[in-house]
Scaffold this motif. Structure first.
Motif, PDB file in Angstrom:
ATOM      1  N   SER A   7      -7.119   4.808   7.242  1.00  0.00           N
ATOM      2  CA  SER A   7      -6.108   3.892   6.795  1.00  0.00           C
ATOM      3  C   SER A   7      -6.112   2.666   7.654  1.00  0.00           C
ATOM      4  CB  SER A   7      -4.770   4.575   6.847  1.00  0.00           C
ATOM      5  OG  SER A   7      -3.789   3.737   7.291  1.00  0.00           O
ATOM      6  N   ALA A   8      -6.436   1.578   7.061  1.00  0.00           N
ATOM      7  CA  ALA A   8      -6.505   0.341   7.782  1.00  0.00           C
ATOM      8  C   ALA A   8      -5.140  -0.131   8.142  1.00  0.00           C
ATOM      9  CB  ALA A   8      -7.161  -0.695   6.914  1.00  0.00           C
ATOM     10  N   GLU A   9      -4.176   0.243   7.315  1.00  0.00           N
ATOM     11  CA  GLU A   9      -2.842  -0.267   7.548  1.00  0.00           C
ATOM     12  C   GLU A   9      -2.223   0.366   8.778  1.00  0.00           C
ATOM     13  OE1 GLU A   9      -1.788  -2.668   6.104  1.00  0.00           O
ATOM     14  OE2 GLU A   9      -3.163  -2.809   4.460  1.00  0.00           O
ATOM     15  N   ALA A  10      -2.622   1.607   9.054  1.00  0.00           N
ATOM     16  CA  ALA A  10      -1.970   2.289  10.158  1.00  0.00           C
ATOM     17  C   ALA A  10      -2.907   2.515  11.305  1.00  0.00           C
ATOM     18  CB  ALA A  10      -1.416   3.603   9.674  1.00  0.00           C
ATOM     19  N   GLY A  11      -4.070   1.919  11.273  1.00  0.00           N
ATOM     20  CA  GLY A  11      -5.016   2.106  12.352  1.00  0.00           C
ATOM     21  C   GLY A  11      -5.741   3.401  12.225  1.00  0.00           C
ATOM     22  N   THR A  17     -11.963   4.993  -0.508  1.00  0.00           N
ATOM     23  CA  THR A  17     -11.374   3.846  -1.106  1.00  0.00           C
ATOM     24  C   THR A  17     -10.092   3.532  -0.426  1.00  0.00           C
ATOM     25  OG1 THR A  17     -11.938   4.917  -3.103  1.00  0.00           O
ATOM     26  CG2 THR A  17     -10.795   2.884  -3.263  1.00  0.00           C
ATOM     27  N   ASP A  18     -10.070   3.509   0.832  1.00  0.00           N
ATOM     28  CA  ASP A  18      -8.801   3.311   1.463  1.00  0.00           C
ATOM     29  C   ASP A  18      -8.617   1.935   1.998  1.00  0.00           C
ATOM     30  OD1 ASP A  18      -7.441   5.664   1.191  1.00  0.00           O
ATOM     31  OD2 ASP A  18      -8.842   6.560   2.482  1.00  0.00           O
ATOM     32  N   VAL A  19      -7.571   1.816   2.727  1.00  0.00           N
ATOM     33  CA  VAL A  19      -7.198   0.551   3.241  1.00  0.00           C
ATOM     34  C   VAL A  19      -7.934   0.272   4.491  1.00  0.00           C
ATOM     35  CG1 VAL A  19      -5.072  -0.549   2.895  1.00  0.00           C
ATOM     36  CG2 VAL A  19      -5.160   1.868   3.375  1.00  0.00           C
ATOM     37  N   GLY A  20      -7.219  -0.238   5.466  1.00  0.00           N
ATOM     38  CA  GLY A  20      -7.874  -0.689   6.635  1.00  0.00           C
ATOM     39  C   GLY A  20      -8.849   0.268   7.185  1.00  0.00           C
ATOM     40  N   THR A  21      -9.143   1.273   6.566  1.00  0.00           N
ATOM     41  CA  THR A  21     -10.168   2.161   7.039  1.00  0.00           C
ATOM     42  C   THR A  21     -10.974   2.572   5.875  1.00  0.00           C
ATOM     43  OG1 THR A  21      -8.214   3.310   7.533  1.00  0.00           O
ATOM     44  CG2 THR A  21      -9.881   3.350   9.165  1.00  0.00           C
ATOM     45  N   CYS A  22     -11.262   3.758   5.691  1.00  0.00           N
ATOM     46  CA  CYS A  22     -12.189   3.928   4.620  1.00  0.00           C
ATOM     47  C   CYS A  22     -11.867   4.988   3.639  1.00  0.00           C
ATOM     48  CB  CYS A  22     -13.503   4.291   5.212  1.00  0.00           C
ATOM     49  SG  CYS A  22     -13.320   5.640   6.311  1.00  0.00           S
ATOM     50  N   SER A  23     -12.601   4.922   2.563  1.00  0.00           N
ATOM     51  CA  SER A  23     -12.552   5.954   1.587  1.00  0.00           C
ATOM     52  C   SER A  23     -13.882   5.919   0.952  1.00  0.00           C
ATOM     53  CB  SER A  23     -11.488   5.677   0.584  1.00  0.00           C
ATOM     54  OG  SER A  23     -11.686   4.437   0.024  1.00  0.00           O
ATOM     55  N   ALA A  24     -14.641   6.973   0.999  1.00  0.00           N
ATOM     56  CA  ALA A  24     -15.941   6.784   0.458  1.00  0.00           C
ATOM     57  C   ALA A  24     -16.734   7.997   0.155  1.00  0.00           C
ATOM     58  CB  ALA A  24     -16.715   6.001   1.476  1.00  0.00           C
ATOM     59  N   PRO A  25     -17.442   7.984  -0.936  1.00  0.00           N
ATOM     60  CA  PRO A  25     -18.478   8.953  -1.225  1.00  0.00           C
ATOM     61  C   PRO A  25     -19.732   8.261  -0.882  1.00  0.00           C
ATOM     62  CG  PRO A  25     -17.681   7.961  -3.203  1.00  0.00           C
ATOM     63  CD  PRO A  25     -17.028   7.266  -2.057  1.00  0.00           C
ATOM     64  N   GLY A  26     -20.719   8.724  -0.368  1.00  0.00           N
ATOM     65  CA  GLY A  26     -21.884   7.935  -0.052  1.00  0.00           C
ATOM     66  C   GLY A  26     -22.837   7.927  -1.164  1.00  0.00           C
ATOM     67  N   SER A  27     -24.033   8.398  -0.911  1.00  0.00           N
ATOM     68  CA  SER A  27     -25.005   8.354  -1.985  1.00  0.00           C
ATOM     69  C   SER A  27     -24.881   9.602  -2.803  1.00  0.00           C
ATOM     70  CB  SER A  27     -26.394   8.292  -1.394  1.00  0.00           C
ATOM     71  OG  SER A  27     -26.901   9.554  -1.267  1.00  0.00           O
ATOM     72  N   GLY A 217      -5.833  -4.497   4.848  1.00  0.00           N
ATOM     73  CA  GLY A 217      -6.314  -3.448   3.951  1.00  0.00           C
ATOM     74  C   GLY A 217      -5.785  -3.618   2.542  1.00  0.00           C
ATOM     75  N   SER A 218      -4.484  -3.754   2.392  1.00  0.00           N
ATOM     76  CA  SER A 218      -3.880  -3.892   1.065  1.00  0.00           C
ATOM     77  C   SER A 218      -4.364  -5.153   0.365  1.00  0.00           C
ATOM     78  CB  SER A 218      -2.353  -3.926   1.172  1.00  0.00           C
ATOM     79  OG  SER A 218      -1.853  -2.678   1.600  1.00  0.00           O
ATOM     80  N   ALA A 252      -0.966   1.916   1.289  1.00  0.00           N
ATOM     81  CA  ALA A 252      -1.694   0.658   1.159  1.00  0.00           C
ATOM     82  C   ALA A 252      -2.247   0.493  -0.251  1.00  0.00           C
ATOM     83  CB  ALA A 252      -2.825   0.595   2.180  1.00  0.00           C
ATOM     84  N   PHE A 253      -2.729   1.578  -0.845  1.00  0.00           N
ATOM     85  CA  PHE A 253      -3.217   1.502  -2.221  1.00  0.00           C
ATOM     86  C   PHE A 253      -2.079   1.137  -3.175  1.00  0.00           C
ATOM     87  CE2 PHE A 253      -6.962   3.893  -0.745  1.00  0.00           C
ATOM     88  CZ  PHE A 253      -7.941   3.142  -1.363  1.00  0.00           C
ATOM     89  N   LEU A 254      -0.931   1.741  -2.943  1.00  0.00           N
ATOM     90  CA  LEU A 254       0.212   1.409  -3.792  1.00  0.00           C
ATOM     91  C   LEU A 254       0.572  -0.066  -3.655  1.00  0.00           C
ATOM     92  CD1 LEU A 254       2.432   4.565  -3.148  1.00  0.00           C
ATOM     93  CD2 LEU A 254       1.177   4.015  -5.250  1.00  0.00           C
ATOM     94  N   SER A 255       0.506  -0.582  -2.431  1.00  0.00           N
ATOM     95  CA  SER A 255       0.803  -1.993  -2.203  1.00  0.00           C
ATOM     96  C   SER A 255      -0.248  -2.901  -2.830  1.00  0.00           C
ATOM     97  CB  SER A 255       0.886  -2.282  -0.694  1.00  0.00           C
ATOM     98  OG  SER A 255       1.951  -1.559  -0.096  1.00  0.00           O
ATOM     99  N   ALA A 256      -1.451  -2.351  -3.029  1.00  0.00           N
ATOM    100  CA  ALA A 256      -2.550  -3.132  -3.606  1.00  0.00           C
ATOM    101  C   ALA A 256      -2.573  -3.064  -5.128  1.00  0.00           C
ATOM    102  CB  ALA A 256      -3.881  -2.630  -3.041  1.00  0.00           C
TER     103      ALA A 256
END
Length: 284
Positions: A7-11, A17-27, A217-218, A252-256
């Motif tokens: 979470s990018a918003e909270a450090g 797919t997250d905010v100030g940090t990450c959210s991800a599936p790779g390959s 992030g948002s 953060a997603f909700l804010s986005a």
């Protein structure tokens, strides 16, 4: 693909797919939060009452085309009398499944001019690896330690068929975030929610700790989600799946402009399925 929520918003970092940090599936070839799994876990998640999240049974045209290509390749290999694949020098160019992200260009946001830049070979890998070794990011992406772990994760996508594109996010010309833009409907994630053709997923991590927890992030999630809808006319929804425990990331997603759709059991986490709808983008 690799799972993780930061979470990018909270450090903290979010991997799907997250905010100030990450959210991800790779390959598609590496297991990750959204990646290959046996399907849903024991209980079915509650999809809620939103009628928009009904199951879509028609396979995407690109998926059918990929199957047809594989079948054609197999037949050609058998008919040439050798059973060997085509040499790289004559390999067919892969289809662009995400409408040429390299051509999307910059977008003006509330925090500056932002642009997605597809990862350029091995030149960008040391920076991505350094970000992955930040403890806040590593907690969700799981790609810390050996530099090869992060590099292999990115290179597997670059060597794939284009359904997942790793990118650096540049803000006012400075690389400050890592993104994965991927076809959620062609990803193993589609086994765990009612996917629709051309659903597009986002994964994000913000590299520097000083860029987190200050609203970036948002702002960037909203900008990239809307950029995706603008540049991909066939895409009606942008998808994300942060860890349900990562409250700052979900917030953060909700804010986005994303809406919470359901809780989903993925191989490595219980996720909050977040959706940004084309039809609701001017309302949220």
């Amino acid at each position: 693909m690799s799972p993780t929520d930061a979470s990018a918003e909270a450090g903290t970092t979010a991997r799907t797919t997250d905010v100030g940090t990450c959210s991800a599936p790779g390959s598609a070839d590496r297991p990750t939060d959204l990646d290959a799994g046996p399907g849903r876990s024991g209980r079915d998640p509650e999809w809620g009452t939103d009628s928009e999240d009904t199951l879509e049974l028609r396979l995407p045209d690109e998926f059918l085309a990929l199957i047809a290509d594989e079948t054609s390749d197999s037949n050609e290999e058998l008919s040439d009398g050798h059973g060997t694949a085509e040499p790289d020098s004559v390999a067919r160019p892969r289809d662009d499944l995400l409408d040429r992200i390299a051509d999307w260009g910059p977008v003006t946001t509330s925090v500056g001019v932002f642009q997605l830049c597809p990862v350029d070979g091995e030149g960008d890998l040391p920076l991505i690896s350094r970000w992955m070794n930040d403890p806040a990011v590593a907690a969700f992406w799981g790609l810390s330690g050996s530099r090869n772990m992060a590099e292999d994760h990115v290179l597997a996508q670059l060597a794939g068929d284009g359904r997942s594109v790793p990118c650096l996010g540049a803000l006012d010309g400075t690389p400050m975030s890592y993104w994965e833009i991927y076809r959620a409907d062609l990803d193993p994630l589609a086994r765990h929610y009612p996917a629709r053709p051309h659903d597009t997923g986002l994964h994000l991590l913000i590299g520097a700790a000083t860029d987190r927890a200050r609203g970036l992030g948002s702002a960037l999630l909203r900008a990239v989600a809307d950029l995706t809808l603008d540049k991909r006319p066939a895409c009606a929804r942008v998808i994300a799946e942060p860890d349900i425990r990562n409250t700052p990331s979900v917030s953060a997603f909700l804010s986005a402009g994303f809406r919470f759709s359901a809780e989903v059991d993925l191989p490595d986490k219980r996720a909050a399925l977040m959706v940004r709808d084309r039809s609701l983008r001017d309302l949220l």
